[in-house]
Design a protein around this motif. Sequence first.
Motif, PDB file in Angstrom:
ATOM      1  N   ARG A   1       8.811  -1.914   8.007  1.00  0.00           N
ATOM      2  CA  ARG A   1       9.300  -3.295   8.006  1.00  0.00           C
ATOM      3  C   ARG A   1       8.556  -4.159   6.977  1.00  0.00           C
ATOM      4  NH1 ARG A   1       8.664  -6.282  12.461  1.00  0.00           N
ATOM      5  NH2 ARG A   1       6.762  -5.219  12.967  1.00  0.00           N
ATOM      6  N   THR A   2       8.359  -3.598   5.785  1.00  0.00           N
ATOM      7  CA  THR A   2       7.671  -4.314   4.712  1.00  0.00           C
ATOM      8  C   THR A   2       8.498  -4.321   3.430  1.00  0.00           C
ATOM      9  OG1 THR A   2       6.481  -2.303   4.063  1.00  0.00           O
ATOM     10  CG2 THR A   2       5.362  -3.785   5.599  1.00  0.00           C
ATOM     11  N   VAL A   3       9.810  -4.340   3.556  1.00  0.00           N
ATOM     12  CA  VAL A   3      10.654  -4.278   2.355  1.00  0.00           C
ATOM     13  C   VAL A   3      10.382  -5.481   1.463  1.00  0.00           C
ATOM     14  CG1 VAL A   3      13.007  -4.279   1.459  1.00  0.00           C
ATOM     15  CG2 VAL A   3      12.451  -2.926   3.487  1.00  0.00           C
ATOM     16  N   HIS A   4       9.985  -5.202   0.252  1.00  0.00           N
ATOM     17  CA  HIS A   4       9.731  -6.210  -0.780  1.00  0.00           C
ATOM     18  C   HIS A   4      10.313  -5.607  -2.056  1.00  0.00           C
ATOM     19  CE1 HIS A   4       7.755  -9.641  -2.601  1.00  0.00           C
ATOM     20  NE2 HIS A   4       7.130  -8.854  -3.464  1.00  0.00           N
ATOM     21  N   PRO A   5      11.492  -6.056  -2.508  1.00  0.00           N
ATOM     22  CA  PRO A   5      12.158  -5.409  -3.635  1.00  0.00           C
ATOM     23  C   PRO A   5      11.272  -5.127  -4.858  1.00  0.00           C
ATOM     24  CG  PRO A   5      13.639  -6.964  -2.624  1.00  0.00           C
ATOM     25  CD  PRO A   5      12.306  -7.145  -1.945  1.00  0.00           C
ATOM     26  N   PRO A   6      10.344  -6.019  -5.238  1.00  0.00           N
ATOM     27  CA  PRO A   6       9.488  -5.678  -6.373  1.00  0.00           C
ATOM     28  C   PRO A   6       8.612  -4.449  -6.133  1.00  0.00           C
ATOM     29  CG  PRO A   6       9.476  -8.035  -6.010  1.00  0.00           C
ATOM     30  CD  PRO A   6      10.188  -7.426  -4.844  1.00  0.00           C
ATOM     31  N   GLY A   7       8.469  -4.039  -4.872  1.00  0.00           N
ATOM     32  CA  GLY A   7       7.707  -2.829  -4.576  1.00  0.00           C
ATOM     33  C   GLY A   7       8.294  -1.604  -5.251  1.00  0.00           C
ATOM     34  N   GLY A   8       9.606  -1.556  -5.387  1.00  0.00           N
ATOM     35  CA  GLY A   8      10.224  -0.434  -6.093  1.00  0.00           C
ATOM     36  C   GLY A   8       9.705  -0.331  -7.517  1.00  0.00           C
ATOM     37  N   ALA A   9       9.528  -1.467  -8.155  1.00  0.00           N
ATOM     38  CA  ALA A   9       8.982  -1.476  -9.518  1.00  0.00           C
ATOM     39  C   ALA A   9       7.509  -1.076  -9.519  1.00  0.00           C
ATOM     40  CB  ALA A   9       9.159  -2.851 -10.152  1.00  0.00           C
ATOM     41  N   THR A  10       6.773  -1.482  -8.489  1.00  0.00           N
ATOM     42  CA  THR A  10       5.360  -1.109  -8.401  1.00  0.00           C
ATOM     43  C   THR A  10       5.225   0.410  -8.325  1.00  0.00           C
ATOM     44  OG1 THR A  10       4.792  -3.189  -7.323  1.00  0.00           O
ATOM     45  CG2 THR A  10       3.268  -1.365  -7.008  1.00  0.00           C
ATOM     46  N   ALA A  11       6.075   1.060  -7.530  1.00  0.00           N
ATOM     47  CA  ALA A  11       6.056   2.526  -7.439  1.00  0.00           C
ATOM     48  C   ALA A  11       6.429   3.151  -8.779  1.00  0.00           C
ATOM     49  CB  ALA A  11       7.012   2.988  -6.342  1.00  0.00           C
ATOM     50  N   LEU A  12       7.449   2.602  -9.415  1.00  0.00           N
ATOM     51  CA  LEU A  12       7.910   3.147 -10.688  1.00  0.00           C
ATOM     52  C   LEU A  12       6.857   2.984 -11.782  1.00  0.00           C
ATOM     53  CD1 LEU A  12      10.305   4.487 -12.114  1.00  0.00           C
ATOM     54  CD2 LEU A  12      11.181   2.194 -12.607  1.00  0.00           C
ATOM     55  N   ILE A  13       6.173   1.859 -11.795  1.00  0.00           N
ATOM     56  CA  ILE A  13       5.127   1.614 -12.803  1.00  0.00           C
ATOM     57  C   ILE A  13       4.007   2.640 -12.686  1.00  0.00           C
ATOM     58  CG2 ILE A  13       3.303  -0.014 -13.494  1.00  0.00           C
ATOM     59  CD1 ILE A  13       5.411  -2.259 -12.804  1.00  0.00           C
ATOM     60  N   ALA A  14       3.694   3.063 -11.455  1.00  0.00           N
ATOM     61  CA  ALA A  14       2.657   4.081 -11.273  1.00  0.00           C
ATOM     62  C   ALA A  14       3.042   5.393 -11.947  1.00  0.00           C
ATOM     63  CB  ALA A  14       2.405   4.311  -9.782  1.00  0.00           C
ATOM     64  N   VAL A  15       4.329   5.648 -12.058  1.00  0.00           N
ATOM     65  CA  VAL A  15       4.812   6.882 -12.681  1.00  0.00           C
ATOM     66  C   VAL A  15       5.001   6.713 -14.187  1.00  0.00           C
ATOM     67  CG1 VAL A  15       6.742   8.518 -12.786  1.00  0.00           C
ATOM     68  CG2 VAL A  15       5.915   7.698 -10.562  1.00  0.00           C
ATOM     69  N   ILE A  16       5.645   5.627 -14.610  1.00  0.00           N
ATOM     70  CA  ILE A  16       5.999   5.480 -16.028  1.00  0.00           C
ATOM     71  C   ILE A  16       5.011   4.621 -16.804  1.00  0.00           C
ATOM     72  CG2 ILE A  16       8.455   5.763 -15.534  1.00  0.00           C
ATOM     73  CD1 ILE A  16       8.753   2.713 -16.033  1.00  0.00           C
ATOM     74  N   GLY A  17       3.954   4.178 -16.138  1.00  0.00           N
ATOM     75  CA  GLY A  17       2.995   3.274 -16.762  1.00  0.00           C
ATOM     76  C   GLY A  17       2.234   3.914 -17.907  1.00  0.00           C
ATOM     77  N   SER A  18       1.387   3.098 -18.496  1.00  0.00           N
ATOM     78  CA  SER A  18       0.597   3.530 -19.648  1.00  0.00           C
ATOM     79  C   SER A  18      -0.505   4.498 -19.221  1.00  0.00           C
ATOM     80  CB  SER A  18      -0.045   2.302 -20.303  1.00  0.00           C
ATOM     81  OG  SER A  18      -0.985   1.721 -19.396  1.00  0.00           O
TER      82      SER A  18
ATOM     83  N   SER B   1       6.115  -6.061 -11.818  1.00  0.00           N
ATOM     84  CA  SER B   1       6.677  -6.354 -10.500  1.00  0.00           C
ATOM     85  C   SER B   1       6.089  -7.628  -9.895  1.00  0.00           C
ATOM     86  CB  SER B   1       6.485  -5.169  -9.550  1.00  0.00           C
ATOM     87  OG  SER B   1       5.133  -4.780  -9.491  1.00  0.00           O
ATOM     88  N   PHE B   2       4.942  -8.083 -10.379  1.00  0.00           N
ATOM     89  CA  PHE B   2       4.396  -9.358  -9.893  1.00  0.00           C
ATOM     90  C   PHE B   2       5.277 -10.529 -10.323  1.00  0.00           C
ATOM     91  CE2 PHE B   2      -0.146  -7.513  -9.789  1.00  0.00           C
ATOM     92  CZ  PHE B   2       0.047  -7.027  -8.508  1.00  0.00           C
ATOM     93  N   GLY B   3       5.930 -10.415 -11.464  1.00  0.00           N
ATOM     94  CA  GLY B   3       6.865 -11.460 -11.887  1.00  0.00           C
ATOM     95  C   GLY B   3       8.029 -11.578 -10.923  1.00  0.00           C
TER      96      GLY B   3
END
Length: 193
Positions: free
Chosen positions: A134-151, A71-73
């Motif tokens: 009021r902090t919508v940052h679209p890559p944040g969705g990926a950050t949340a998902l990575i916490a679940v599906i990460g290594s 999500s940093f990309g």
Amino acid sequence: MTEQPPREDERLPDADHPAHARTKPFKGHGRGREVKPLAVLVAWLGAFVGMAALAFVVDRLPTLQLLVIGSFGASAVLLFGAPKAPFSQPRNLIGGHVISALVGVACFSYLPDTMFIQEAAAVSTAIALMMITRTVHPPGGATALIAVIGSEAVHGLGWGYVFPVLLGSLILLVAALISNNLYEPGSYPVRWD
């Protein structure tokens, strides 16, 4: 024989066919502003330096268990390619990633061990909380998902996942502050709140 593209004043014979409904330009949607080569170079350099700095810190400080997450990309695209966009502002960058990291870890830790429930709850709850704060940052969705599906390394961090997310966001923010303001002084951020 190559077919010439239609002139702007010439209608295509099947332009009203339903298959073209999604490809028609919006009314008033033109070519947009001209892309300046220097702006592209500055965006490229800013993204390169920001991502390189992040990777360097991760490499040099292995004991901190820092991560370069995908999500940093996406954040780099916003920060360096569209620095004036609302989603690119510091509050959105930092808040969006941190809130999403917290939500992702909570969903992985406390919800039933069913991936589709954890994944869906992490992303949807992160979106809701980013909207509320009021902090919508679209890559944040990926950050949340990575916490679940990460290594296993990501899962092993537990709540510690939030720290590398925060630090990575701060590194990208510093790179954006420097590169965007070197190109156009005072241009970034548009707002801090």
